[in-house]
Motif scaffolding. Structure first.
Motif, mmCIF file in Angstrom:
data_model
loop_
_atom_site.group_PDB
_atom_site.id
_atom_site.type_symbol
_atom_site.label_atom_id
_atom_site.label_comp_id
_atom_site.label_asym_id
_atom_site.label_seq_id
_atom_site.Cartn_x
_atom_site.Cartn_y
_atom_site.Cartn_z
ATOM 1 N N UNK A 12 31.776 11.849 48.697
ATOM 2 C CA UNK A 12 32.344 10.679 48.027
ATOM 3 C C UNK A 12 33.257 11.097 46.882
ATOM 4 N N UNK A 13 34.256 10.295 46.653
ATOM 5 C CA UNK A 13 35.242 10.569 45.606
ATOM 6 C C UNK A 13 34.673 10.455 44.209
ATOM 7 N N UNK A 14 33.538 9.785 44.062
ATOM 8 C CA UNK A 14 32.985 9.546 42.736
ATOM 9 C C UNK A 14 33.582 8.350 42.032
ATOM 10 N N UNK A 15 34.478 7.644 42.702
ATOM 11 C CA UNK A 15 35.114 6.480 42.082
ATOM 12 C C UNK A 15 34.311 5.202 42.283
ATOM 13 N N UNK A 16 33.351 5.228 43.208
ATOM 14 C CA UNK A 16 32.548 4.046 43.512
ATOM 15 C C UNK A 16 31.079 4.309 43.195
ATOM 16 N N UNK A 17 30.352 3.245 42.941
ATOM 17 C CA UNK A 17 28.960 3.312 42.510
ATOM 18 C C UNK A 17 28.070 3.994 43.554
ATOM 19 N N UNK A 18 27.314 5.014 43.120
ATOM 20 C CA UNK A 18 26.397 5.711 44.032
ATOM 21 C C UNK A 18 24.932 5.352 43.756
ATOM 22 N N UNK A 19 24.689 4.403 42.875
ATOM 23 C CA UNK A 19 23.320 4.136 42.429
ATOM 24 C C UNK A 19 22.408 3.659 43.554
ATOM 25 N N UNK A 20 22.962 3.053 44.596
ATOM 26 C CA UNK A 20 22.131 2.528 45.673
ATOM 27 C C UNK A 20 22.077 3.447 46.887
ATOM 28 N N UNK A 21 22.660 4.628 46.795
ATOM 29 C CA UNK A 21 22.589 5.586 47.902
ATOM 30 C C UNK A 21 21.149 6.044 48.071
ATOM 31 N N UNK A 22 20.686 6.093 49.314
ATOM 32 C CA UNK A 22 19.332 6.533 49.622
ATOM 33 C C UNK A 22 19.016 7.841 48.884
ATOM 34 N N UNK A 23 17.904 7.923 48.170
ATOM 35 C CA UNK A 23 17.605 9.115 47.376
ATOM 36 C C UNK A 23 17.396 10.376 48.200
ATOM 37 N N UNK A 24 17.197 10.242 49.511
ATOM 38 C CA UNK A 24 17.054 11.423 50.369
ATOM 39 C C UNK A 24 18.403 12.046 50.730
ATOM 40 N N UNK A 25 19.481 11.314 50.497
ATOM 41 C CA UNK A 25 20.821 11.788 50.859
ATOM 42 C C UNK A 25 21.340 12.743 49.786
ATOM 43 N N UNK A 26 21.921 13.850 50.233
ATOM 44 C CA UNK A 26 22.569 14.783 49.305
ATOM 45 C C UNK A 26 23.965 14.246 48.998
ATOM 46 N N UNK A 27 24.219 13.962 47.731
ATOM 47 C CA UNK A 27 25.520 13.457 47.325
ATOM 48 C C UNK A 27 26.424 14.632 46.936
ATOM 49 N N UNK A 28 27.588 14.716 47.568
ATOM 50 C CA UNK A 28 28.611 15.700 47.208
ATOM 51 C C UNK A 28 29.741 14.892 46.585
ATOM 52 N N UNK A 29 29.794 14.899 45.270
ATOM 53 C CA UNK A 29 30.619 13.944 44.514
ATOM 54 C C UNK A 29 31.739 14.676 43.790
ATOM 55 N N UNK A 30 32.952 14.178 43.943
ATOM 56 C CA UNK A 30 34.115 14.749 43.259
ATOM 57 C C UNK A 30 34.224 14.225 41.833
ATOM 58 N N UNK A 31 34.667 15.096 40.931
ATOM 59 C CA UNK A 31 35.303 14.632 39.706
ATOM 60 C C UNK A 31 36.775 14.967 39.851
ATOM 61 N N UNK A 32 37.607 13.950 39.822
ATOM 62 C CA UNK A 32 39.032 14.132 40.088
ATOM 63 C C UNK A 32 39.724 14.782 38.898
ATOM 64 N N UNK A 33 40.388 15.900 39.166
ATOM 65 C CA UNK A 33 41.114 16.641 38.135
ATOM 66 C C UNK A 33 42.439 15.943 37.820
ATOM 67 N N UNK A 34 43.063 16.271 36.694
ATOM 68 C CA UNK A 34 44.321 15.605 36.327
ATOM 69 C C UNK A 34 45.407 15.705 37.391
ATOM 70 N N UNK A 35 45.527 16.870 38.037
ATOM 71 C CA UNK A 35 46.601 17.045 39.013
ATOM 72 C C UNK A 35 46.392 16.253 40.295
ATOM 73 N N UNK A 36 45.191 15.732 40.497
ATOM 74 C CA UNK A 36 44.935 14.903 41.685
ATOM 75 C C UNK A 36 45.713 13.597 41.630
ATOM 76 N N UNK A 37 46.077 13.166 40.415
ATOM 77 C CA UNK A 37 46.731 11.876 40.236
ATOM 78 C C UNK A 37 45.752 10.716 40.130
ATOM 79 N N UNK A 38 44.438 11.010 40.236
ATOM 80 C CA UNK A 38 43.436 9.943 40.225
ATOM 81 C C UNK A 38 42.333 10.176 39.196
#
Length: 213
Positions: A99-125
């Motif tokens: 996931x991009x990390x731009x949307x709420x992950x609070x309700x994701x099943x706790x058994x799921x491994x979240x691989x979450x981006x923090x967007x760097x400045x050069x990404x434009x986002x």
């Protein structure tokens, strides 16, 4: 029953994250609200076809794999994604969510491994980073920075220190292919003694930008 728009379901080697190299089924959902300059899956922004959760699970089951990755696009942009994750966990798969990390992950099943981006400045986002999501990461999860240049590297280092990220979960530094020399990034990580996992995109080394690989 929720219908989810799917770009592709395919079987390949995991190219990134802690399970790199392991045979994995990928479920790529269609659509994304972000437009990162280094995006390599723009073909998933639109199109696709609708499938029910049971149809998706049936197709995943046909590959006889232990690992499943739900990706995009941005999978959480579709309402049915959470239900799909629940269904895959119920089938005893080892499930990860990219996931991009731009949307709420609070309700994701706790058994799921979240691989979450923090967007760097050069990404434009960079402005889309939802820092509230950090509270929902634990030691099984991973936080990824895609590094395009020195400015991104320094920014990522600063966020790590400021937010204590390596104490929360595993941190991944990934060079943006074609813009950040991977050897140079590796040497910076070693020079600065950063507690991060360096990763390259294995699937691109093997198959380039071929969709579905």
């Amino acid at each position: 029953m929720d219908q989810i728009r799917i770009t592709e379901i395919f079987y390949s080697l995991q190219g990134e994250s802690r399970t790199v190299g392991l045979p994995t089924v990928f479920v790529r959902l269609t659509g994304c609200p972000l437009r990162c300059v280094y995006c390599d899956t723009a073909y998933a922004f639109s199109g696709g076809h609708k499938m029910s959760i049971s149809e998706i699970v049936d197709e995943v089951r046909s590959y006889d794999s232990r690992y499943v990755t739900v990706t995009g696009g941005e999978p959480l942009a579709q309402r049915g994604c959470l239900g799909l994750l629940d269904a895959l966990v119920a089938e005893s798969y080892e499930v990860s969510l990219e996931t991009s990390g731009a949307l709420d992950v609070s309700e994701v099943n706790p058994e799921v491994v979240k691989v979450l981006d923090l967007k760097t400045p050069s990404s434009g986002e960079e402005s889309k980073n939802r820092y509230e999501n950090l509270e929902f990461l634990d030691q099984k999860d991973q936080l990824k920075f895609v590094i395009m240049n020195e400015a991104d590297y320094q920014w990522a280092k600063a966020r790590m220190e400021e937010l204590g990220l390596s104490d929360r979960c595993e941190v991944l530094f990934s060079p943006a292919m074609g813009t950040q020399n991977p050897t140079e990034l590796a040497e910076k990580i070693l020079r600065d003694r950063l507690p991060v996992r360096f990763q390259v995109q294995l699937h691109k080394i093997l198959w380039g930008d071929t969709p579905g690989r």
